[in-house]
Each structure stands twice: as structure tokens, then as C-alpha cells.
Design a protein around this motif. Sequence first.
Motif, PDB file in Angstrom:
ATOM      1  N   GLY A  43       0.796  -1.216   0.000  1.00  0.00           N
ATOM      2  CA  GLY A  43       0.000   0.000   0.000  1.00  0.00           C
ATOM      3  C   GLY A  43       0.827   1.264   0.000  1.00  0.00           C
ATOM      4  O   GLY A  43       0.338   2.320  -0.351  1.00  0.00           O
ATOM      5  N   SER A  47       3.057  -2.797  -4.596  1.00  0.00           N
ATOM      6  CA  SER A  47       1.787  -3.119  -5.250  1.00  0.00           C
ATOM      7  C   SER A  47       1.536  -4.623  -5.332  1.00  0.00           C
ATOM      8  O   SER A  47       2.389  -5.452  -5.001  1.00  0.00           O
ATOM      9  CB  SER A  47       1.795  -2.551  -6.668  1.00  0.00           C
ATOM     10  OG  SER A  47       2.748  -3.268  -7.467  1.00  0.00           O
ATOM     11  N   TYR A  48       0.360  -4.956  -5.811  1.00  0.00           N
ATOM     12  CA  TYR A  48      -0.009  -6.344  -6.117  1.00  0.00           C
ATOM     13  C   TYR A  48       1.019  -6.951  -7.069  1.00  0.00           C
ATOM     14  O   TYR A  48       1.431  -8.102  -6.905  1.00  0.00           O
ATOM     15  CB  TYR A  48      -1.398  -6.360  -6.742  1.00  0.00           C
ATOM     16  CG  TYR A  48      -1.921  -7.748  -7.084  1.00  0.00           C
ATOM     17  CD1 TYR A  48      -2.780  -8.418  -6.216  1.00  0.00           C
ATOM     18  CD2 TYR A  48      -1.580  -8.370  -8.292  1.00  0.00           C
ATOM     19  CE1 TYR A  48      -3.264  -9.683  -6.523  1.00  0.00           C
ATOM     20  CE2 TYR A  48      -2.059  -9.626  -8.607  1.00  0.00           C
ATOM     21  CZ  TYR A  48      -2.906 -10.282  -7.724  1.00  0.00           C
ATOM     22  OH  TYR A  48      -3.373 -11.520  -8.040  1.00  0.00           O
ATOM     23  N   ASP A  77      -5.737   0.142   6.743  1.00  0.00           N
ATOM     24  CA  ASP A  77      -6.859   1.069   6.585  1.00  0.00           C
ATOM     25  C   ASP A  77      -6.789   1.834   5.265  1.00  0.00           C
ATOM     26  O   ASP A  77      -7.803   2.270   4.739  1.00  0.00           O
ATOM     27  CB  ASP A  77      -6.897   2.079   7.739  1.00  0.00           C
ATOM     28  CG  ASP A  77      -7.585   1.515   8.967  1.00  0.00           C
ATOM     29  OD1 ASP A  77      -8.309   0.507   8.829  1.00  0.00           O
ATOM     30  OD2 ASP A  77      -7.396   2.072  10.058  1.00  0.00           O
ATOM     31  N   HIS A  78      -5.571   2.001   4.765  1.00  0.00           N
ATOM     32  CA  HIS A  78      -5.376   2.797   3.554  1.00  0.00           C
ATOM     33  C   HIS A  78      -5.239   1.941   2.302  1.00  0.00           C
ATOM     34  O   HIS A  78      -4.953   2.465   1.222  1.00  0.00           O
ATOM     35  CB  HIS A  78      -4.131   3.686   3.705  1.00  0.00           C
ATOM     36  CG  HIS A  78      -4.246   4.679   4.812  1.00  0.00           C
ATOM     37  ND1 HIS A  78      -3.140   5.305   5.362  1.00  0.00           N
ATOM     38  CD2 HIS A  78      -5.334   5.146   5.488  1.00  0.00           C
ATOM     39  CE1 HIS A  78      -3.541   6.117   6.328  1.00  0.00           C
ATOM     40  NE2 HIS A  78      -4.852   6.036   6.425  1.00  0.00           N
ATOM     41  N   TYR A  79      -5.397   0.619   2.460  1.00  0.00           N
ATOM     42  CA  TYR A  79      -5.246  -0.287   1.319  1.00  0.00           C
ATOM     43  C   TYR A  79      -6.627  -0.667   0.796  1.00  0.00           C
ATOM     44  O   TYR A  79      -7.449  -1.207   1.533  1.00  0.00           O
ATOM     45  CB  TYR A  79      -4.471  -1.545   1.718  1.00  0.00           C
ATOM     46  CG  TYR A  79      -3.972  -2.334   0.528  1.00  0.00           C
ATOM     47  CD1 TYR A  79      -2.706  -2.111   0.015  1.00  0.00           C
ATOM     48  CD2 TYR A  79      -4.776  -3.290  -0.083  1.00  0.00           C
ATOM     49  CE1 TYR A  79      -2.246  -2.822  -1.078  1.00  0.00           C
ATOM     50  CE2 TYR A  79      -4.327  -4.004  -1.180  1.00  0.00           C
ATOM     51  CZ  TYR A  79      -3.063  -3.766  -1.676  1.00  0.00           C
ATOM     52  OH  TYR A  79      -2.622  -4.456  -2.763  1.00  0.00           O
ATOM     53  N   HIS A  80      -6.872  -0.370  -0.474  1.00  0.00           N
ATOM     54  CA  HIS A  80      -8.184  -0.649  -1.059  1.00  0.00           C
ATOM     55  C   HIS A  80      -8.367  -2.153  -1.239  1.00  0.00           C
ATOM     56  O   HIS A  80      -7.606  -2.812  -1.932  1.00  0.00           O
ATOM     57  CB  HIS A  80      -8.320   0.067  -2.409  1.00  0.00           C
ATOM     58  CG  HIS A  80      -9.605  -0.232  -3.115  1.00  0.00           C
ATOM     59  ND1 HIS A  80     -10.824   0.171  -2.624  1.00  0.00           N
ATOM     60  CD2 HIS A  80      -9.861  -0.917  -4.260  1.00  0.00           C
ATOM     61  CE1 HIS A  80     -11.776  -0.235  -3.439  1.00  0.00           C
ATOM     62  NE2 HIS A  80     -11.219  -0.899  -4.437  1.00  0.00           N
ATOM     63  N   ASN A  81      -9.371  -2.710  -0.566  1.00  0.00           N
ATOM     64  CA  ASN A  81      -9.757  -4.113  -0.702  1.00  0.00           C
ATOM     65  C   ASN A  81      -8.572  -5.076  -0.530  1.00  0.00           C
ATOM     66  O   ASN A  81      -8.199  -5.808  -1.448  1.00  0.00           O
ATOM     67  CB  ASN A  81     -10.418  -4.350  -2.070  1.00  0.00           C
ATOM     68  CG  ASN A  81     -11.011  -5.749  -2.182  1.00  0.00           C
ATOM     69  OD1 ASN A  81     -11.289  -6.399  -1.172  1.00  0.00           O
ATOM     70  ND2 ASN A  81     -11.183  -6.220  -3.399  1.00  0.00           N
ATOM     71  N   HIS A  84      -8.494  -8.912  -1.653  1.00  0.00           N
ATOM     72  CA  HIS A  84      -8.233  -9.429  -3.002  1.00  0.00           C
ATOM     73  C   HIS A  84      -6.832 -10.018  -3.119  1.00  0.00           C
ATOM     74  O   HIS A  84      -6.501 -10.672  -4.109  1.00  0.00           O
ATOM     75  CB  HIS A  84      -8.474  -8.335  -4.050  1.00  0.00           C
ATOM     76  CG  HIS A  84      -7.266  -7.480  -4.359  1.00  0.00           C
ATOM     77  ND1 HIS A  84      -6.727  -6.594  -3.450  1.00  0.00           N
ATOM     78  CD2 HIS A  84      -6.512  -7.385  -5.491  1.00  0.00           C
ATOM     79  CE1 HIS A  84      -5.681  -5.983  -4.010  1.00  0.00           C
ATOM     80  NE2 HIS A  84      -5.531  -6.449  -5.232  1.00  0.00           N
TER      81      HIS A  84
END
Length: 256
Positions: A43, A47-48, A77-81, A84
Motif C-alpha cells: 500500500g 503493489s499487487y 486502513d489505507h489499502y483498497h480491498n 483481493h
Amino acid sequence: MFRYLPFKSKKEDVRIRHRELKMLREAHHAPLTVVHISDLHLGFNYSYEDLLYHITLINQLHADIIIISGDLFDNIDHYHNPEHLIPLLKTLKATLGVFFAYGNHDQRIHQTERISRLLAASDIRLLVNQGTVVHYDGEPIFIGGLDDIINSGGNVEQTLKQRHDDMLTFLIVHEPDYADFVRKFNVDMQFSGHTHGGQIRIPLIGAPVKPSLGMKYVQGMYNVGDMKLHVSPGLGTTHLPIRLFCRPEITCLHIS
């Protein structure tokens, strides 16, 4: 020449370092392979795609044990989803298991329950002041993990209470300087991260900025009394998205 490495675009700059140790109590057909990584800080400029690349490298090492010594997320808290990531994290391969202990970025927020659920769904064993025994070719090995020292204090006695003293013992402790206390408990090796190796290092000087409980032991292998300590330089970054003379690292320990 100084090289500023914006980590997100330099995931291929990772170093794979191999180390050989003699620690097993019995003779075996092949060394025990332990892969140690730390401080991904998902995050924050990690990245992924970075995780996918590094897992591909890790799986090529054919680990018996994978140890992740904290700070999987910079701040969940700041990582989108973040959920996944579960199918990808489940692809980490180790014959005896993947083990994780909280770091200060994991325990400084109110989301440890969410992190715990994510790790369980990813088949990663979270160790919070507890341990477990795995068997390598018939030899028992105790793997323990302390809760984060800075935010939660940890509890070595509780972690080791089910351990037999003659058993090879690994302990995951995010903050490396705690080794000066852990060494009193007949632990063979402590696995730590936290420092990022300094993240920025100056030739002939070293790391000018080091975190609390990461001032003394910064990166690499140390002898702390009779105990070994390995401090991973980590894979990610925090605060600043750069590394200077301090490459991210996947460490592969061949233990006989």
C-alpha cells in the motif's frame, strides 16, 4: 554514484541472498530451507504486481519454511480491498508452512482482527505470543512468534512454555534489538525485520536513520551470545519511497 531507487518501478532489483548454517540436531538427507522476508508495507509504493513478482521468486527456492517477520501492510486502513490479495498469498509454497508475527505497523492500528482473518484465509499461520512444532525429516522444530514489542510488549515466556528445551527453536520478533533479551531463553535463532536495513545507507557511514529497537542490529546475520539473529532488509519501503545502497532482499537459509 548514488542511485535513488523508486521501489515501485524497481521490483526486479531485489537481491536473493543464500546463507548456510549448521543448527539441526540430527543428520538429514538435505539441509532445511528457510526463506525469510519482512516489511512488505503493501500500500505504500508496494503493489499487487510487486507481490506477485516476489512470490514467484520465493517459490523457486522450494522452501520448507517461510518466515515473514511483520509489517505486511503499511496501513491496512489505507489499502483498497486487501482481501483481493488472499488468492495470491495462498500461492506461497512451503512444505512445512508459512509463519507470520505482527510488526509495529500491524499492531499500531485497530485492524489486527482484519489482518488475522486475511492471514488465516491465505493459509499463513499467525503466531501471537505462541508457538507450534513442525517436523523436518522426523526432527521437531519449534517456531514461535512474539506480538509486536513496541505496541504490545510481547511475551517470551508465554510463547515458549510448550517448547522442550532440547528442541531447535526459531523465534519471530519484529524488532531486532529485542534479541538482547531473547538470548536468555535458549533460542537458537531470532528472525527480525523492522529496520529495512536502514533503507537509506551512506558508504562508510551506514544507515543515518534507524528506528526504535532497530538501532543496534540493522541488517544481516549476528551472533547474540549463543543465539543467531537474522535481520531482513525487507522488501518494501515506508516514509520515503526510495532505497539508497540498500537493496530489498529475499533471504534463503540452508540449515544443516
